[in-house]
Design an enzyme around this catalytic site. Structure first.
Site, PDB file in Angstrom:
ATOM      1  N   LYS A  22       0.834  -1.221   0.000  1.00 34.98           N
ATOM      2  CA  LYS A  22       0.000   0.000   0.000  1.00 34.98           C
ATOM      3  C   LYS A  22       0.863   1.264   0.000  1.00 34.98           C
ATOM      4  CE  LYS A  22      -2.424   2.884   3.287  1.00 34.98           C
ATOM      5  NZ  LYS A  22      -1.416   3.577   4.081  1.00 34.98           N
ATOM      6  N   ASN A  23       1.842   1.322   0.926  1.00 34.59           N
ATOM      7  CA  ASN A  23       2.579   2.584   1.062  1.00 34.59           C
ATOM      8  C   ASN A  23       3.571   2.819  -0.080  1.00 34.59           C
ATOM      9  OD1 ASN A  23       1.102   3.335   3.240  1.00 34.59           O
ATOM     10  ND2 ASN A  23       2.617   2.712   4.773  1.00 34.59           N
ATOM     11  N   CYS A 116      -5.051   8.775   8.407  1.00 35.12           N
ATOM     12  CA  CYS A 116      -5.324   8.398   9.797  1.00 35.12           C
ATOM     13  C   CYS A 116      -4.816   9.478  10.734  1.00 35.12           C
ATOM     14  CB  CYS A 116      -4.594   7.101  10.144  1.00 35.12           C
ATOM     15  SG  CYS A 116      -5.214   5.672   9.270  1.00 35.12           S
ATOM     16  N   ARG A 121       0.743  15.387  12.455  1.00 38.91           N
ATOM     17  CA  ARG A 121       1.551  14.865  11.339  1.00 38.91           C
ATOM     18  C   ARG A 121       1.937  16.040  10.434  1.00 38.91           C
ATOM     19  NH1 ARG A 121      -1.312   9.531   8.912  1.00 38.91           N
ATOM     20  NH2 ARG A 121       0.776   9.149   8.082  1.00 38.91           N
ATOM     21  N   ASP A 305       3.771   0.855  12.063  1.00 34.42           N
ATOM     22  CA  ASP A 305       2.492   0.344  11.540  1.00 34.42           C
ATOM     23  C   ASP A 305       2.148  -1.030  12.107  1.00 34.42           C
ATOM     24  OD1 ASP A 305       2.439   2.640  10.051  1.00 34.42           O
ATOM     25  OD2 ASP A 305       3.239   1.699   8.243  1.00 34.42           O
ATOM     26  N   ARG A 397      -9.049   0.814   3.672  1.00 32.69           N
ATOM     27  CA  ARG A 397      -8.071   1.696   3.023  1.00 32.69           C
ATOM     28  C   ARG A 397      -6.755   0.969   2.785  1.00 32.69           C
ATOM     29  NH1 ARG A 397      -6.389   6.282   6.106  1.00 32.69           N
ATOM     30  NH2 ARG A 397      -4.984   6.266   4.344  1.00 32.69           N
TER      31      ARG A 397
HETATM   32  N1  EPU Z   1       7.408  14.457  10.441  1.00 31.20           N
HETATM   33  C1  EPU Z   1       7.635  15.784  10.710  1.00 31.20           C
HETATM   34  N2  EPU Z   1       7.654  16.663   9.652  1.00 31.20           N
HETATM   35  C2  EPU Z   1       7.463  16.254   8.372  1.00 31.20           C
HETATM   36  C3  EPU Z   1       7.225  14.895   8.103  1.00 31.20           C
HETATM   37  C4  EPU Z   1       7.206  14.008   9.178  1.00 31.20           C
HETATM   38  O1  EPU Z   1       7.805  16.199  11.849  1.00 31.20           O
HETATM   39  O2  EPU Z   1       7.497  17.095   7.472  1.00 31.20           O
HETATM   40  C5  EPU Z   1       7.363  13.499  11.570  1.00 31.20           C
HETATM   41  C6  EPU Z   1       5.947  12.909  11.730  1.00 31.20           C
HETATM   42  O3  EPU Z   1       5.115  13.748  12.500  1.00 31.20           O
HETATM   43  C7  EPU Z   1       6.222  11.588  12.398  1.00 31.20           C
HETATM   44  C8  EPU Z   1       7.546  11.168  11.775  1.00 31.20           C
HETATM   45  O4  EPU Z   1       8.138  12.376  11.263  1.00 31.20           O
HETATM   46  O5  EPU Z   1       6.394  11.763  13.773  1.00 31.20           O
HETATM   47  C9  EPU Z   1       7.430  10.120  10.687  1.00 31.20           C
HETATM   48  O6  EPU Z   1       6.695  10.626   9.609  1.00 31.20           O
HETATM   49  P1  EPU Z   1       6.928  10.146   8.100  1.00 31.20           P
HETATM   50  O7  EPU Z   1       6.953  11.367   7.258  1.00 31.20           O
HETATM   51  O8  EPU Z   1       8.061   9.206   8.023  1.00 31.20           O
HETATM   52  O9  EPU Z   1       5.579   9.362   7.844  1.00 31.20           O
HETATM   53  P2  EPU Z   1       4.518   9.570   6.698  1.00 31.20           P
HETATM   54  O10 EPU Z   1       5.207   9.725   5.393  1.00 31.20           O
HETATM   55  O11 EPU Z   1       3.507  10.586   7.082  1.00 31.20           O
HETATM   56  C10 EPU Z   1       4.424   7.019   6.150  1.00 31.20           C
HETATM   57  C11 EPU Z   1       3.334   5.990   6.019  1.00 31.20           C
HETATM   58  C12 EPU Z   1       2.779   5.656   7.389  1.00 31.20           C
HETATM   59  C13 EPU Z   1       3.915   5.164   8.285  1.00 31.20           C
HETATM   60  C14 EPU Z   1       5.045   6.212   8.339  1.00 31.20           C
HETATM   61  C15 EPU Z   1       6.252   5.750   9.124  1.00 31.20           C
HETATM   62  C16 EPU Z   1       2.363   6.479   3.873  1.00 31.20           C
HETATM   63  C17 EPU Z   1       1.245   7.042   3.095  1.00 31.20           C
HETATM   64  N3  EPU Z   1       2.281   6.540   5.186  1.00 31.20           N
HETATM   65  O12 EPU Z   1       3.805   8.168   6.720  1.00 31.20           O
HETATM   66  O13 EPU Z   1       1.850   4.607   7.191  1.00 31.20           O
HETATM   67  O14 EPU Z   1       3.419   4.948   9.592  1.00 31.20           O
HETATM   68  O15 EPU Z   1       5.467   6.517   6.998  1.00 31.20           O
HETATM   69  O16 EPU Z   1       6.762   4.588   8.594  1.00 31.20           O
HETATM   70  O17 EPU Z   1       3.327   5.946   3.316  1.00 31.20           O
HETATM   71  C18 EPU Z   1      -0.017   3.274   7.702  1.00 31.20           C
HETATM   72  O18 EPU Z   1       0.264   2.613   6.699  1.00 31.20           O
HETATM   73  O19 EPU Z   1      -0.885   2.919   8.543  1.00 31.20           O
HETATM   74  C19 EPU Z   1       0.699   4.529   7.930  1.00 31.20           C
HETATM   75  C20 EPU Z   1       0.274   5.441   8.790  1.00 31.20           C
END
Ligand code: EPU
Length: 421
Positions: A22-23, A116, A121, A305, A397
């Site tokens: 998915k991701n 979610c 975030r 996750d 989702r």
């Molecule tokens: N963060 C910041 N600033 C940013 C971006 C991130 O402070 O500009 C912080 C976030 O608040 C968090 C941490 O960095 O504390 C990690 O965030 P990251 O950007 O790595 O996560 P994401 O890209 O928002 C993706 C996956 C998530 C998964 C995370 C961590 C997707 C669409 N989502 O989220 O997947 O938990 O990486 O591996 O790829 C899920 O599949 O259930 C899910 C939530």
């Protein structure tokens, strides 16, 4: 409203074939928009996030055909338009259209991405990365209006190895002038998959999977076929389910190395695992599971996750387990739902503390978010009696037909329509 119902405590047997990640998929679809020719993705999961992304592409005048697990898209006549909030707010990954539309048109306009709620975030690192490439944030709009005359390669250090920021910067930098270097880049397998697709389309990206990624911008991206990597989180969820109620379950079509951080913890608990080349066999263990301590980290550490489904499994483990989420300190809404089933779980700061109670009772609970919903399925399969899970759109989702997969293994699980009042 539709709910999932589970009559628990039935043993599972058989094979699960894991779908495309998915991701990765939710980033690959915006990424393919950078091409000027048809791109085919294979192994696409049948999840609602993909349906929403297909609608966004159609809105942007990209031709889309979904044939079985193939996603065929031709962005030749794509137009740049403000993304409708009704679509962008349905998933977090809509933020990848920032990088992709900036790369293609030098401009993007969209409201906040959805997804979610796991605590705050922010996307400040994405914006900081775009600004390094010469993008300006224009203050004429309640959302994001990002614009540049031309993207210019740059040296970017990420304060945190964010998955989303790494991919978004890669998308924009792929068509920038000159060379971009991302330091402290995230190393998740989904990032490697996105770079593999872009390179097949003609991009010049090196270092994916390490903490330094170098992108040399190109002008034109062409047609290709790409098979998506298997979903390590879907696989991990089924491994946890098999450890909870499996007799002999094979999790097939996986890359076992992507699951090392989970399988090492399951082994520490005493789960009976046989790791093969592209599958893992879980057999019932006749010894009690042992409590463990886990801390989530960026890849290759333990995936946040899988923290929620693992919490449900740990109610079976002898002793007191502690699970700390260092990525999303507030990702614990499932704890309240597990308590409704009799689980002895509490939270302290960014930690869940789980005491053994393998007499969970079926209850009415909520899928508070995608992986929280997976935790409820694990608990429902272990519990005595009927568990009813609402808000299952969260589960749909990210998991392809999870009820049908589990039924095929012998679980008593079904969907029911309920009136909304
Ligand atoms: N963060 C910041 N600033 C940013 C971006 C991130 O402070 O500009 C912080 C976030 O608040 C968090 C941490 O960095 O504390 C990690 O965030 P990251 O950007 O790595 O996560 P994401 O890209 O928002 C993706 C996956 C998530 C998964 C995370 C961590 C997707 C669409 N989502 O989220 O997947 O938990 O990486 O591996 O790829 C899920 O599949 O259930 C899910 C939530």
């Amino acid at each position: 409203m539709e709910v999932i119902k589970i009559d628990g405590q039935h043993k599972l047997n058989g094979k699960v074939k894991i779908h495309g990640a998915k991701n990765a998929t939710v980033a690959l679809i915006p990424a393919l928009c950078l091409a000027d020719e048809e791109v085919i993705l294979q192994g696409v999961p049948n999840i609602s996030d993909v349906q929403v992304l297909a609608e966004i592409l159609e809105f942007l005048d990209v031709e889309v055909t979904l044939k079985g697990d193939e996603f065929i898209a031709n962005p030749k006549n794509m137009k740049n338009k403000e993304l409708p909030n009704s679509l962008a707010s349905k998933l977090r990954a809509s933020y990848y259209f920032m990088g992709s539309l900036l790369g293609k048109f030098n401009e993007v306009k969209m409201k906040m991405p959805g997804g979610c709620y796991l605590g705050p975030r922010p996307i400040n690192l994405h914006i900081k990365g775009f600004e390094s490439l010469g993008v300006e944030r224009i203050d004429d709009y309640d959302g994001y209006h990002l614009k540049t005359d031309s993207l210019v390669g740059s040296h970017i250090y990420l304060d945190f190895a964010s998955v989303g920021a790494t991919i978004n910067i890669i998308l924009a930098a792929t068509k920038a002038q000159g060379i971009t270097v991302i330091e402290n880049a995230a190393k998740e397998p989904e990032i490697i998959d996105v770079c593999n697709l872009l390179n097949k389309m003609g991009a010049k990206i090196k270092g994916a999977g390490t903490d330094e990624i170098t992108i040399t911008g190109v002008d034109y991206l062409h047609s290709c076929i790409h098979e998506i990597i298997p979903d390590r989180i879907e696989a991990g969820t089924y491994l946890i389910i098999a450890a909870a109620v499996g007799e002999n379950v094979v999790i097939d079509n996986i890359i076992p190395q992507h699951l090392d951080s989970l399988t090492s913890k399951l082994k520490e608990m005493g789960v009976n695992l046989e790791i093969c080349e592209d599958s893992i066999v879980v057999k019932e263990s006749f010894n009690e599971y042992k409590a463990i301590d886990v801390t989530t980290q960026t890849y290759p550490g333990f995936a946040t996750d899988l923290q929620q489904p693992l919490t449900a499994l740990l109610t079976k483990a002898n002793g007191i387990s502690k699970i700390t989420d260092s990525i999303y300190p507030e990702r614990f809404k499932h704890v309240l739902e597990l308590q409704k089933m009799g689980a002895k779980v509490s939270t302290f700061m960014n930690m869940a503390i789980v005491e053994k109670n393998d007499n969970l009772n079926g209850a009415q609970v909520s899928a508070t978010d995608l992986r929280g919903g997976a935790a409820m399925i694990v608990a429902g399969l272990m519990a005595k009696g009927i568990t009813e899970i609402d808000n299952i759109y969260h589960i749909d989702r990210g998991y392809t037909k999870i009820d049908e997969v589990l039924s095929s293994l012998g679980a008593k699980i079904w969907r029911e329509k309920k009136s909304d009042d």
